[in-house]
Design an enzyme around this catalytic site. Structure first.
Site, mmCIF file in Angstrom:
data_model
loop_
_atom_site.group_PDB
_atom_site.id
_atom_site.type_symbol
_atom_site.label_atom_id
_atom_site.label_comp_id
_atom_site.label_asym_id
_atom_site.label_seq_id
_atom_site.Cartn_x
_atom_site.Cartn_y
_atom_site.Cartn_z
ATOM 1 N N GLU A 79 0.757 -1.150 0.036
ATOM 2 C CA GLU A 79 -0.100 0.079 0.147
ATOM 3 C C GLU A 79 0.857 1.161 0.225
ATOM 4 O OE1 GLU A 79 -1.975 0.849 3.733
ATOM 5 O OE2 GLU A 79 -1.461 -1.110 4.394
ATOM 6 N N CYS A 111 -3.362 -3.632 4.517
ATOM 7 C CA CYS A 111 -2.277 -4.517 5.141
ATOM 8 C C CYS A 111 -3.047 -6.101 4.622
ATOM 9 C CB CYS A 111 -2.171 -4.486 6.538
ATOM 10 S SG CYS A 111 -1.513 -2.948 7.167
ATOM 11 N N HIS A 233 -1.934 -9.978 12.190
ATOM 12 C CA HIS A 233 -1.343 -8.894 11.557
ATOM 13 C C HIS A 233 -1.118 -7.899 12.900
ATOM 14 C CE1 HIS A 233 -0.874 -5.059 9.903
ATOM 15 N NE2 HIS A 233 -1.934 -4.509 10.197
#
Ligand code: HMG
Length: 387
Positions: A79, A111, A233
Protein backbone atom coordinates in the site's frame (compact mmCIF):
# COMPACT_ATOMS: atom_id res chain seq x y z
CA UNK A 1 -2.23 -31.91 -3.35
CA UNK A 2 -0.56 -29.69 -0.72
CA UNK A 3 0.22 -26.10 -1.67
CA UNK A 4 1.81 -23.34 0.39
CA UNK A 5 5.04 -21.65 1.46
CA UNK A 6 8.15 -23.38 0.21
CA UNK A 7 10.64 -20.65 1.19
CA UNK A 8 10.28 -17.44 3.21
CA UNK A 9 12.51 -14.54 4.25
CA UNK A 10 12.42 -10.87 5.21
CA UNK A 11 14.54 -7.76 4.75
CA UNK A 12 14.75 -4.59 6.85
CA UNK A 13 16.99 -1.52 6.70
CA UNK A 14 20.19 -1.16 8.73
CA UNK A 15 18.92 1.62 10.98
CA UNK A 16 16.08 2.00 13.47
CA UNK A 17 14.66 4.63 15.78
CA UNK A 18 14.38 3.67 19.44
CA UNK A 19 11.06 4.42 21.10
CA UNK A 20 12.77 5.33 24.38
CA UNK A 21 14.36 8.21 22.42
CA UNK A 22 10.91 9.22 21.13
CA UNK A 23 9.56 9.10 24.70
CA UNK A 24 12.48 11.25 25.92
CA UNK A 25 11.91 13.73 23.09
CA UNK A 26 8.24 14.02 24.07
CA UNK A 27 8.89 13.96 27.83
CA UNK A 28 6.64 10.94 28.46
CA UNK A 29 7.04 7.64 30.30
CA UNK A 30 8.86 5.13 27.98
CA UNK A 31 6.53 2.40 29.33
CA UNK A 32 3.73 4.02 27.32
CA UNK A 33 5.46 2.58 24.24
CA UNK A 34 7.20 -0.52 25.61
CA UNK A 35 4.11 -1.77 27.51
CA UNK A 36 1.12 0.31 26.34
CA UNK A 37 1.89 -0.18 22.61
CA UNK A 38 4.29 -3.10 23.04
CA UNK A 39 7.00 -1.71 20.77
CA UNK A 40 10.72 -1.05 21.35
CA UNK A 41 11.99 0.23 17.97
CA UNK A 42 10.89 0.89 14.43
CA UNK A 43 12.83 0.34 11.21
CA UNK A 44 13.49 3.38 9.00
CA UNK A 45 14.42 3.15 5.32
CA UNK A 46 17.41 5.07 4.00
CA UNK A 47 16.78 7.61 1.24
CA UNK A 48 17.94 5.02 -1.30
CA UNK A 49 15.63 2.27 0.04
CA UNK A 50 11.96 1.70 -0.68
CA UNK A 51 9.47 -1.12 -1.24
CA UNK A 52 11.35 -2.25 -4.37
CA UNK A 53 14.74 -2.60 -2.69
CA UNK A 54 13.24 -4.16 0.47
CA UNK A 55 11.15 -6.61 -1.56
CA UNK A 56 14.04 -7.60 -3.84
CA UNK A 57 16.38 -7.95 -0.86
CA UNK A 58 13.90 -10.26 0.91
CA UNK A 59 13.56 -12.46 -2.18
CA UNK A 60 17.25 -12.65 -3.11
CA UNK A 61 18.30 -15.52 -0.76
CA UNK A 62 15.31 -17.63 -1.87
CA UNK A 63 16.19 -17.75 -5.55
CA UNK A 64 18.57 -20.29 -7.01
CA UNK A 65 18.67 -20.77 -10.78
CA UNK A 66 16.13 -23.60 -10.83
CA UNK A 67 13.60 -21.74 -8.61
CA UNK A 68 13.91 -18.64 -10.80
CA UNK A 69 13.18 -20.74 -13.83
CA UNK A 70 10.03 -22.19 -12.24
CA UNK A 71 8.57 -18.80 -11.22
CA UNK A 72 5.91 -17.75 -13.72
CA UNK A 73 4.14 -15.13 -11.55
CA UNK A 74 5.30 -12.36 -9.21
CA UNK A 75 2.58 -10.89 -6.98
CA UNK A 76 3.70 -7.71 -5.21
CA UNK A 77 1.48 -6.71 -2.27
CA UNK A 78 1.83 -3.14 -1.02
CA UNK A 79 0.00 0.00 0.00
CA UNK A 80 3.13 2.16 -0.44
CA UNK A 81 2.82 2.22 -4.24
CA UNK A 82 5.45 4.24 -6.12
CA UNK A 83 3.45 4.71 -9.29
CA UNK A 84 -0.26 4.77 -10.07
CA UNK A 85 0.24 2.61 -13.18
CA UNK A 86 3.50 0.68 -13.24
CA UNK A 87 3.76 -2.18 -10.74
CA UNK A 88 6.70 -1.93 -8.30
CA UNK A 89 7.22 -5.65 -8.90
CA UNK A 90 8.47 -4.96 -12.43
CA UNK A 91 11.57 -3.30 -10.96
CA UNK A 92 11.98 -6.33 -8.67
CA UNK A 93 11.56 -8.69 -11.62
CA UNK A 94 14.42 -6.87 -13.36
CA UNK A 95 16.70 -6.67 -10.30
CA UNK A 96 16.29 -10.39 -9.58
CA UNK A 97 16.73 -11.47 -13.20
CA UNK A 98 13.42 -13.34 -13.40
CA UNK A 99 12.36 -14.81 -16.76
CA UNK A 100 10.61 -12.40 -19.18
CA UNK A 101 7.72 -14.89 -19.46
CA UNK A 102 6.88 -14.27 -15.75
CA UNK A 103 3.73 -12.14 -15.20
CA UNK A 104 3.94 -9.33 -12.64
CA UNK A 105 1.14 -7.49 -10.87
CA UNK A 106 0.74 -5.21 -7.84
CA UNK A 107 -2.01 -5.91 -5.32
CA UNK A 108 -3.61 -3.54 -2.83
CA UNK A 109 -6.02 -3.78 0.09
CA UNK A 110 -4.19 -2.09 2.94
CA UNK A 111 -2.38 -4.65 5.11
CA UNK A 112 -4.48 -7.55 3.82
CA UNK A 113 -3.22 -7.82 0.22
CA UNK A 114 -0.36 -10.27 0.85
CA UNK A 115 -2.90 -12.81 2.11
CA UNK A 116 -4.96 -12.45 -1.07
CA UNK A 117 -1.71 -12.88 -3.04
CA UNK A 118 -0.83 -16.02 -1.08
CA UNK A 119 -4.27 -17.56 -1.63
CA UNK A 120 -4.19 -16.76 -5.37
CA UNK A 121 -0.67 -18.17 -5.60
CA UNK A 122 -1.81 -21.45 -3.98
CA UNK A 123 -4.73 -21.71 -6.42
CA UNK A 124 -2.36 -21.15 -9.35
CA UNK A 125 0.21 -23.77 -8.33
CA UNK A 126 -2.58 -26.28 -7.62
CA UNK A 127 -3.41 -25.96 -11.33
CA UNK A 128 0.25 -25.86 -12.45
CA UNK A 129 2.22 -27.86 -9.83
CA UNK A 130 5.48 -27.60 -11.79
CA UNK A 131 5.40 -23.79 -11.47
CA UNK A 132 6.14 -21.44 -8.56
CA UNK A 133 4.81 -18.02 -7.58
CA UNK A 134 6.94 -15.36 -5.91
CA UNK A 135 4.81 -13.41 -3.41
CA UNK A 136 6.37 -10.22 -2.08
CA UNK A 137 4.87 -7.96 0.58
CA UNK A 138 6.69 -4.70 1.28
CA UNK A 139 5.62 -1.45 2.88
CA UNK A 140 6.84 1.69 4.57
CA UNK A 141 4.51 2.74 7.41
CA UNK A 142 4.97 6.48 7.89
CA UNK A 143 2.55 8.47 10.07
CA UNK A 144 2.42 12.19 10.89
CA UNK A 145 5.09 13.40 13.30
CA UNK A 146 4.02 14.12 16.89
CA UNK A 147 0.72 12.25 16.46
CA UNK A 148 -0.42 9.18 18.43
CA UNK A 149 0.45 6.81 15.55
CA UNK A 150 4.08 7.99 15.15
CA UNK A 151 5.25 5.26 17.55
CA UNK A 152 3.66 2.60 15.32
CA UNK A 153 5.76 3.30 12.21
CA UNK A 154 8.10 0.75 10.63
CA UNK A 155 8.98 -0.86 7.32
CA UNK A 156 10.14 -4.10 5.79
CA UNK A 157 9.69 -6.66 3.05
CA UNK A 158 8.78 -10.35 3.18
CA UNK A 159 9.21 -12.72 0.24
CA UNK A 160 7.63 -16.16 -0.11
CA UNK A 161 8.11 -18.78 -2.80
CA UNK A 162 4.76 -20.56 -3.13
CA UNK A 163 4.57 -24.01 -4.65
CA UNK A 164 3.15 -27.53 -4.58
CA UNK A 165 4.46 -29.86 -1.83
CA UNK A 166 5.91 -26.92 0.10
CA UNK A 167 8.82 -27.36 2.52
CA UNK A 168 7.61 -24.95 5.23
CA UNK A 169 3.83 -24.42 5.54
CA UNK A 170 1.02 -26.23 3.67
CA UNK A 171 -2.01 -23.94 3.68
CA UNK A 172 -5.45 -25.36 4.46
CA UNK A 173 -8.02 -25.09 1.64
CA UNK A 174 -10.60 -23.61 4.04
CA UNK A 175 -10.52 -20.06 5.44
CA UNK A 176 -12.91 -17.34 6.63
CA UNK A 177 -13.18 -13.78 5.25
CA UNK A 178 -15.05 -10.68 6.33
CA UNK A 179 -15.35 -7.45 4.31
CA UNK A 180 -16.97 -4.21 5.49
CA UNK A 181 -16.98 -0.71 3.94
CA UNK A 182 -15.47 1.54 6.66
CA UNK A 183 -12.93 4.35 7.01
CA UNK A 184 -10.64 3.40 9.89
CA UNK A 185 -7.30 4.03 8.13
CA UNK A 186 -6.91 5.30 4.57
CA UNK A 187 -4.62 7.37 2.36
CA UNK A 188 -6.03 9.40 -0.56
CA UNK A 189 -3.55 9.71 -3.48
CA UNK A 190 -2.70 13.35 -2.65
CA UNK A 191 -1.44 12.47 0.85
CA UNK A 192 2.01 11.21 1.91
CA UNK A 193 0.72 9.99 5.28
CA UNK A 194 -2.49 8.13 6.09
CA UNK A 195 -5.53 9.43 7.89
CA UNK A 196 -6.40 7.21 10.80
CA UNK A 197 -9.13 6.90 13.38
CA UNK A 198 -6.89 4.98 15.78
CA UNK A 199 -9.33 3.75 18.45
CA UNK A 200 -11.98 2.92 15.84
CA UNK A 201 -9.39 0.96 13.81
CA UNK A 202 -8.47 -1.15 16.84
CA UNK A 203 -12.15 -1.83 17.51
CA UNK A 204 -12.80 -2.80 13.87
CA UNK A 205 -9.72 -5.05 13.88
CA UNK A 206 -11.20 -7.04 16.80
CA UNK A 207 -14.72 -7.11 15.35
CA UNK A 208 -13.37 -8.29 11.99
CA UNK A 209 -11.41 -11.01 13.77
CA UNK A 210 -14.66 -12.26 15.34
CA UNK A 211 -16.48 -12.30 11.97
CA UNK A 212 -13.54 -13.96 10.18
CA UNK A 213 -13.30 -16.60 12.92
CA UNK A 214 -17.01 -17.35 12.57
CA UNK A 215 -16.63 -17.64 8.78
CA UNK A 216 -13.54 -19.84 9.22
CA UNK A 217 -15.46 -22.20 11.49
CA UNK A 218 -18.40 -22.27 9.06
CA UNK A 219 -15.96 -23.18 6.26
CA UNK A 220 -14.81 -26.30 8.16
CA UNK A 221 -11.87 -24.67 9.97
CA UNK A 222 -9.76 -26.31 12.66
CA UNK A 223 -10.72 -25.96 16.34
CA UNK A 224 -8.83 -23.28 18.29
CA UNK A 225 -7.17 -25.89 20.55
CA UNK A 226 -5.47 -27.50 17.54
CA UNK A 227 -3.28 -24.43 16.87
CA UNK A 228 0.24 -24.79 18.22
CA UNK A 229 0.77 -21.10 17.39
CA UNK A 230 -1.42 -18.23 16.18
CA UNK A 231 -0.01 -15.30 14.19
CA UNK A 232 -1.78 -11.97 13.82
CA UNK A 233 -1.38 -8.87 11.72
CA UNK A 234 0.73 -6.72 14.06
CA UNK A 235 0.37 -2.95 13.67
CA UNK A 236 2.03 -3.00 17.12
CA UNK A 237 2.59 -6.03 19.32
CA UNK A 238 0.01 -5.06 21.97
CA UNK A 239 -2.69 -5.32 19.27
CA UNK A 240 -1.63 -8.96 18.84
CA UNK A 241 -2.03 -9.55 22.59
CA UNK A 242 -5.50 -8.04 22.53
CA UNK A 243 -6.45 -10.09 19.46
CA UNK A 244 -5.13 -13.28 21.05
CA UNK A 245 -7.25 -12.72 24.19
CA UNK A 246 -10.29 -11.81 22.10
CA UNK A 247 -10.04 -14.90 19.90
CA UNK A 248 -9.53 -17.21 22.89
CA UNK A 249 -12.64 -15.65 24.49
CA UNK A 250 -14.66 -16.29 21.34
CA UNK A 251 -13.49 -19.90 21.25
CA UNK A 252 -14.09 -20.31 25.00
CA UNK A 253 -10.49 -21.29 25.79
CA UNK A 254 -7.65 -19.62 27.70
CA UNK A 255 -5.21 -17.35 25.83
CA UNK A 256 -1.91 -19.14 26.39
CA UNK A 257 1.04 -16.79 25.89
CA UNK A 258 3.31 -19.49 24.40
CA UNK A 259 1.00 -19.78 21.40
CA UNK A 260 1.47 -16.05 20.68
CA UNK A 261 4.78 -14.77 22.02
CA UNK A 262 7.35 -16.16 19.50
CA UNK A 263 5.41 -14.32 16.80
CA UNK A 264 5.81 -10.93 18.52
CA UNK A 265 9.62 -10.97 18.82
CA UNK A 266 10.56 -9.44 15.45
CA UNK A 267 7.61 -7.03 15.33
CA UNK A 268 8.67 -5.31 18.58
CA UNK A 269 11.92 -4.27 16.87
CA UNK A 270 10.69 -3.64 13.32
CA UNK A 271 7.32 -1.93 13.81
CA UNK A 272 4.40 -2.04 11.43
CA UNK A 273 5.31 -3.09 7.91
CA UNK A 274 1.65 -3.19 6.82
CA UNK A 275 1.19 -5.95 4.19
CA UNK A 276 4.34 -7.74 5.40
CA UNK A 277 3.48 -7.65 9.12
CA UNK A 278 1.53 -10.90 9.42
CA UNK A 279 4.20 -12.79 7.47
CA UNK A 280 6.99 -11.22 9.54
CA UNK A 281 5.09 -12.62 12.53
CA UNK A 282 4.97 -16.04 10.85
CA UNK A 283 8.76 -15.95 10.29
CA UNK A 284 9.23 -14.79 13.89
CA UNK A 285 7.09 -17.72 15.09
CA UNK A 286 9.04 -20.28 13.05
CA UNK A 287 12.46 -18.81 13.94
CA UNK A 288 11.79 -18.27 17.66
CA UNK A 289 9.68 -21.27 18.77
CA UNK A 290 11.91 -23.63 20.74
CA UNK A 291 9.55 -26.53 20.14
CA UNK A 292 9.74 -28.28 16.77
CA UNK A 293 6.45 -27.29 15.08
CA UNK A 294 6.69 -29.94 12.32
CA UNK A 295 3.27 -31.58 11.80
CA UNK A 296 1.53 -28.91 13.94
CA UNK A 297 -1.08 -26.37 12.91
CA UNK A 298 -0.68 -22.58 12.81
CA UNK A 299 -3.58 -20.12 12.66
CA UNK A 300 -3.14 -16.76 10.92
CA UNK A 301 -5.31 -13.64 11.12
CA UNK A 302 -4.85 -11.06 8.37
CA UNK A 303 -6.42 -7.58 8.68
CA UNK A 304 -6.37 -4.68 6.23
CA UNK A 305 -8.14 -1.45 7.07
CA UNK A 306 -11.03 -0.38 4.99
CA UNK A 307 -11.63 -3.32 5.76
CA UNK A 308 -10.96 -6.96 4.87
CA UNK A 309 -10.00 -9.67 7.33
CA UNK A 310 -9.23 -13.34 6.81
CA UNK A 311 -8.64 -16.21 9.21
CA UNK A 312 -6.56 -18.93 7.57
CA UNK A 313 -4.41 -21.80 8.74
CA UNK A 314 -1.87 -24.36 7.68
CA UNK A 315 0.30 -27.27 8.77
CA UNK A 316 4.00 -26.79 9.41
CA UNK A 317 5.90 -29.35 7.38
CA UNK A 318 8.24 -31.89 9.04
CA UNK A 319 11.89 -30.83 8.56
CA UNK A 320 10.89 -27.17 7.98
CA UNK A 321 13.74 -25.91 10.16
CA UNK A 322 16.40 -26.79 7.61
CA UNK A 323 14.62 -24.47 5.14
CA UNK A 324 14.50 -21.40 7.44
CA UNK A 325 16.96 -18.50 7.23
CA UNK A 326 16.95 -17.93 10.99
CA UNK A 327 20.61 -16.93 11.34
CA UNK A 328 20.35 -14.47 8.47
CA UNK A 329 17.26 -12.90 10.06
CA UNK A 330 18.84 -12.62 13.51
CA UNK A 331 22.03 -11.12 12.10
CA UNK A 332 20.03 -8.58 10.10
CA UNK A 333 18.34 -7.44 13.32
CA UNK A 334 21.45 -7.60 15.49
CA UNK A 335 23.66 -5.59 13.14
CA UNK A 336 21.39 -2.55 12.98
CA UNK A 337 22.34 0.86 14.33
CA UNK A 338 20.24 3.42 16.22
CA UNK A 339 19.31 6.76 14.63
CA UNK A 340 19.57 10.05 16.50
CA UNK A 341 16.36 12.06 16.60
CA UNK A 342 17.65 14.51 13.96
CA UNK A 343 18.80 11.67 11.65
CA UNK A 344 15.37 10.05 12.05
CA UNK A 345 13.65 13.31 11.07
CA UNK A 346 15.90 13.65 8.03
CA UNK A 347 14.92 10.16 6.83
CA UNK A 348 11.25 10.77 7.67
CA UNK A 349 11.16 13.79 5.35
CA UNK A 350 12.55 11.68 2.50
CA UNK A 351 15.06 12.69 -0.16
CA UNK A 352 14.82 16.33 -1.15
CA UNK A 353 14.48 17.38 -4.77
CA UNK A 354 12.05 19.04 -7.13
CA UNK A 355 9.28 16.83 -8.51
CA UNK A 356 10.30 15.80 -11.99
CA UNK A 357 13.85 17.08 -11.50
CA UNK A 358 16.87 14.86 -11.03
CA UNK A 359 17.69 13.40 -7.61
CA UNK A 360 20.91 11.44 -7.18
CA UNK A 361 20.86 9.36 -4.02
CA UNK A 362 24.10 8.72 -2.14
CA UNK A 363 24.83 5.10 -1.20
CA UNK A 364 23.36 4.31 2.22
CA UNK A 365 21.43 1.02 1.82
CA UNK A 366 23.34 -1.96 3.22
CA UNK A 367 21.90 -4.53 0.86
CA UNK A 368 22.48 -5.57 -2.72
CA UNK A 369 19.86 -3.26 -4.20
CA UNK A 370 19.39 0.49 -4.02
CA UNK A 371 17.55 3.37 -5.61
CA UNK A 372 20.32 5.29 -7.39
CA UNK A 373 18.52 8.11 -9.17
CA UNK A 374 15.16 9.63 -9.98
CA UNK A 375 15.14 11.50 -13.27
CA UNK A 376 12.44 12.46 -15.80
CA UNK A 377 9.92 11.04 -13.27
CA UNK A 378 11.60 7.61 -13.59
CA UNK A 379 13.17 5.56 -10.83
CA UNK A 380 16.54 3.93 -11.51
CA UNK A 381 17.62 1.02 -9.31
CA UNK A 382 21.03 -0.62 -9.23
CA UNK A 383 22.40 -3.84 -7.78
CA UNK A 384 25.87 -4.28 -6.36
CA UNK A 385 26.27 -7.62 -8.10
CA UNK A 386 24.37 -7.80 -11.37
CA UNK A 387 21.59 -10.44 -11.14
P1 HMG B 1 -2.51 6.30 21.87
O1 HMG B 1 -2.90 7.72 21.84
O2 HMG B 1 -1.11 5.95 22.22
O3 HMG B 1 -3.51 5.49 22.81
O4 HMG B 1 -2.81 5.68 20.45
P2 HMG B 1 -3.62 5.41 24.38
O5 HMG B 1 -3.33 6.74 25.00
O6 HMG B 1 -4.93 4.78 24.65
O7 HMG B 1 -2.42 4.45 24.84
C1 HMG B 1 -2.27 3.17 24.33
C2 HMG B 1 -2.14 2.19 25.50
O8 HMG B 1 -0.98 2.57 26.28
C3 HMG B 1 -3.34 2.20 26.47
O9 HMG B 1 -3.57 0.86 26.85
C4 HMG B 1 -2.81 2.97 27.66
O10 HMG B 1 -3.44 2.63 28.89
C5 HMG B 1 -1.36 2.52 27.67
P3 HMG B 1 -4.93 0.11 26.43
O11 HMG B 1 -6.08 1.00 26.80
O12 HMG B 1 -4.84 -0.04 24.92
O13 HMG B 1 -4.88 -1.18 27.16
N1 HMG B 1 -0.46 3.41 28.43
C6 HMG B 1 0.54 2.97 29.22
N2 HMG B 1 0.96 1.73 29.53
C7 HMG B 1 2.02 1.61 30.39
N3 HMG B 1 2.65 2.69 30.94
C8 HMG B 1 2.27 3.94 30.66
C9 HMG B 1 1.16 4.13 29.77
N4 HMG B 1 0.52 5.20 29.28
C10 HMG B 1 -0.46 4.76 28.48
N5 HMG B 1 2.91 4.96 31.21
C11 HMG B 1 -3.20 4.03 18.77
C12 HMG B 1 -2.74 4.28 20.20
C13 HMG B 1 -3.09 2.55 18.47
C14 HMG B 1 -4.65 4.48 18.64
C15 HMG B 1 -2.30 4.84 17.80
O14 HMG B 1 -0.97 4.42 17.93
C16 HMG B 1 -2.72 4.72 16.36
O15 HMG B 1 -3.61 5.41 15.87
N6 HMG B 1 -2.01 3.82 15.56
C17 HMG B 1 -2.29 3.61 14.15
C18 HMG B 1 -3.53 2.80 13.90
C19 HMG B 1 -3.38 1.34 14.26
O16 HMG B 1 -2.29 0.81 14.33
N7 HMG B 1 -4.52 0.65 14.44
C20 HMG B 1 -4.50 -0.77 14.76
C21 HMG B 1 -5.67 -1.52 14.14
S1 HMG B 1 -5.89 -1.13 12.41
C22 HMG B 1 -4.65 -2.04 11.59
O17 HMG B 1 -4.03 -2.87 12.17
C23 HMG B 1 -4.41 -1.70 10.14
C24 HMG B 1 -3.15 -0.90 9.88
O18 HMG B 1 -2.02 -1.74 10.01
C25 HMG B 1 -3.21 -0.28 8.48
C26 HMG B 1 -3.56 -1.14 7.29
O19 HMG B 1 -4.38 -2.06 7.31
O20 HMG B 1 -3.04 -0.80 6.22
C27 HMG B 1 -2.96 0.26 10.86
Amino acid sequence: MKTGIDKISFAIPARYFDLSALAAQRGIDPAKFSRGIGQDRFAMPEHDEDIVTLGAEAALPLLDASTKNQIDTLLFATESGLDQSKAAGIHVHHLLGLPARCRVVEMKQACYSATAALQLACAHVARRPERKVLVIAADVARYDLDGPAEATQGCGGVAMVVGADPAILALDPFSGCHTEDIYDFWRPPYRETPLVDGKFSALKYLQTLAHAWEAYQADGGRPHESFARICYHLPFSRMGEKAHRHLAGLAGVSAEAERLDPGLTYARDVGNCYSASLYLSLISTLDNSEEDLGGKAIGLFSYGSGAVGEMLSGEVQPGYRTHLLTERHRTMLAERKALSHSAYLDLWHGPRGAQGGEIILPQAARGTFRLARIHDHKREYTSRTPA
